[in-house]
Design a protein around this motif. Structure first.
Motif, short mmCIF file in Angstrom:
data_model
loop_
_atom_site.label_atom_id
_atom_site.label_comp_id
_atom_site.label_asym_id
_atom_site.label_seq_id
_atom_site.Cartn_x
_atom_site.Cartn_y
_atom_site.Cartn_z
N VAL A 229 0.83 -1.20 0.00
CA VAL A 229 0.00 0.00 0.00
C VAL A 229 0.87 1.26 0.00
N PHE A 230 0.42 2.26 -0.74
CA PHE A 230 1.13 3.53 -0.84
C PHE A 230 0.18 4.65 -0.44
N ASP A 231 0.61 5.49 0.51
CA ASP A 231 -0.21 6.63 0.92
C ASP A 231 0.06 7.78 -0.05
N LEU A 232 -0.59 7.73 -1.20
CA LEU A 232 -0.36 8.72 -2.25
C LEU A 232 -0.75 10.11 -1.80
N ALA A 233 -1.89 10.24 -1.12
CA ALA A 233 -2.32 11.56 -0.66
C ALA A 233 -1.33 12.15 0.34
N GLY A 234 -0.87 11.33 1.29
CA GLY A 234 0.10 11.79 2.26
C GLY A 234 1.41 12.22 1.60
N TYR A 235 1.82 11.45 0.59
CA TYR A 235 3.04 11.75 -0.16
C TYR A 235 2.91 13.11 -0.85
N ILE A 236 1.78 13.34 -1.52
CA ILE A 236 1.57 14.60 -2.24
C ILE A 236 1.49 15.77 -1.26
N LEU A 237 0.80 15.58 -0.16
CA LEU A 237 0.68 16.65 0.83
C LEU A 237 2.04 17.07 1.37
N LYS A 238 2.90 16.10 1.62
CA LYS A 238 4.23 16.42 2.14
C LYS A 238 5.10 17.05 1.06
N GLN A 239 5.03 16.52 -0.15
CA GLN A 239 5.83 17.05 -1.26
C GLN A 239 5.50 18.52 -1.54
N THR A 240 4.23 18.88 -1.38
CA THR A 240 3.78 20.23 -1.70
C THR A 240 3.65 21.13 -0.48
N GLY A 241 4.09 20.65 0.68
CA GLY A 241 4.09 21.47 1.89
C GLY A 241 2.71 21.76 2.45
N MET A 242 1.75 20.88 2.21
CA MET A 242 0.38 21.11 2.69
C MET A 242 0.08 20.27 3.93
N THR A 243 0.93 20.33 4.90
CA THR A 243 0.74 19.51 6.11
C THR A 243 0.31 20.31 7.34
N ASP A 244 0.07 21.60 7.16
CA ASP A 244 -0.30 22.45 8.31
C ASP A 244 -1.60 22.02 8.96
N SER A 245 -2.52 21.48 8.17
CA SER A 245 -3.83 21.11 8.72
C SER A 245 -3.89 19.67 9.20
N VAL A 246 -2.75 18.99 9.22
CA VAL A 246 -2.72 17.60 9.66
C VAL A 246 -2.62 17.52 11.18
#
Length: 230
Positions: free
Chosen positions: A200-217
């Motif tokens: 399994v690959f957490d594609l959404a988590g990967y994209i969020l981290k790559q694009t710096g969108m982790t503030d709301s996590v």
């Protein structure tokens, strides 16, 4: 969410996890701690999406693979699951990093999902990610009962053709029937699918981290981190 409320939920999550680790039923355990701390339905949903027994969390983490190991392997993507999670990151809606290491949307919008301008940006991020990780063949499955699924699938097909990506996108009534048992890598955070998949690959988590969108996590443990993209 207010810091004071997060502190309370941090304590509640420990109680919930304690019960799960001792074999108590998940539904009854959540009801017990929810009533004990007078939690709202939204707060209970947050715990439900992010807190798991140590056994379940460890089992799922063992199935997670890094993006570099997807090269030349087939990839099946749980379309709406990944799409809605990325949209949450783009719009600042709350996300939870679960004990099992998967990032999940907690808005419960899947049934009422509607295509918007944000959807276009989220799809673009997914296409860019696929180009980076270079799977052998990509299959994106959208839930046919959700509005505009057929159009979403066609847009992805067009993008695949434009970017010369080997892949297919379709809208099906029950994506789980294809995702569960898929011989390659499955991209989803759906616990039912994760539990019945081998890789399994957490594609959404990967994209969020790559694009710096982790503030709301939201994280209930300081020791947790979104899996490294490298």
């Amino acid at each position: 969410m207010e810091i004071s409320k997060l502190k309370i939920l941090q304590d509640v999550s420990a109680d919930f996890r304690y019960l799960l680790n001792r074999g108590y039923p998940r539904k009854a355990s959540l009801e017990l701690v929810g009533n004990r701390y007078a939690l709202t339905s939204a707060e209970r949903h947050l715990l439900h999406r992010g807190v798991f027994s140590d056994f379940d969390a460890t089992s799922r983490k063992k199935k997670r693979i890094p993006p570099k190991k997807i090269l030349n392997h087939d990839l099946a993507i749980d379309g709406h699951n990944v799409l809605i999670t990325i949209e949450a990151g783009l719009t600042g809606r709350p996300l939870i990093l679960g004990d099992d290491g998967f990032v999940r949307d907690i808005s419960g919008l899947s049934g009422s999902f509607k295509k918007s301008e944000v959807t276009q940006k989220a799809l673009s991020l997914i296409i860019q990610a696929i180009k980076r990780i270079k799977p052998n063949h990509t299959l994106i499955l959208f839930d046919a009962p959700i509005s505009m699924s057929g159009r979403l699938a066609q847009e992805v097909k067009n993008a695949f053709n434009k970017e010369r990506i080997s892949g297919e996108a379709i809208a099906v009534k029950v994506p789980e029937k294809i995702l569960i048992g898929f011989s390659g890598v499955v991209a989803t955070s759906d616990t039912a699918i994760v539990d019945q998949s081998k890789k399994v690959f957490d594609l959404a988590g990967y994209i969020l981290k790559q694009t710096g969108m982790t503030d709301s996590v939201i994280r209930f443990s300081r020791k947790q981190e979104i899996a490294s993209p490298v």
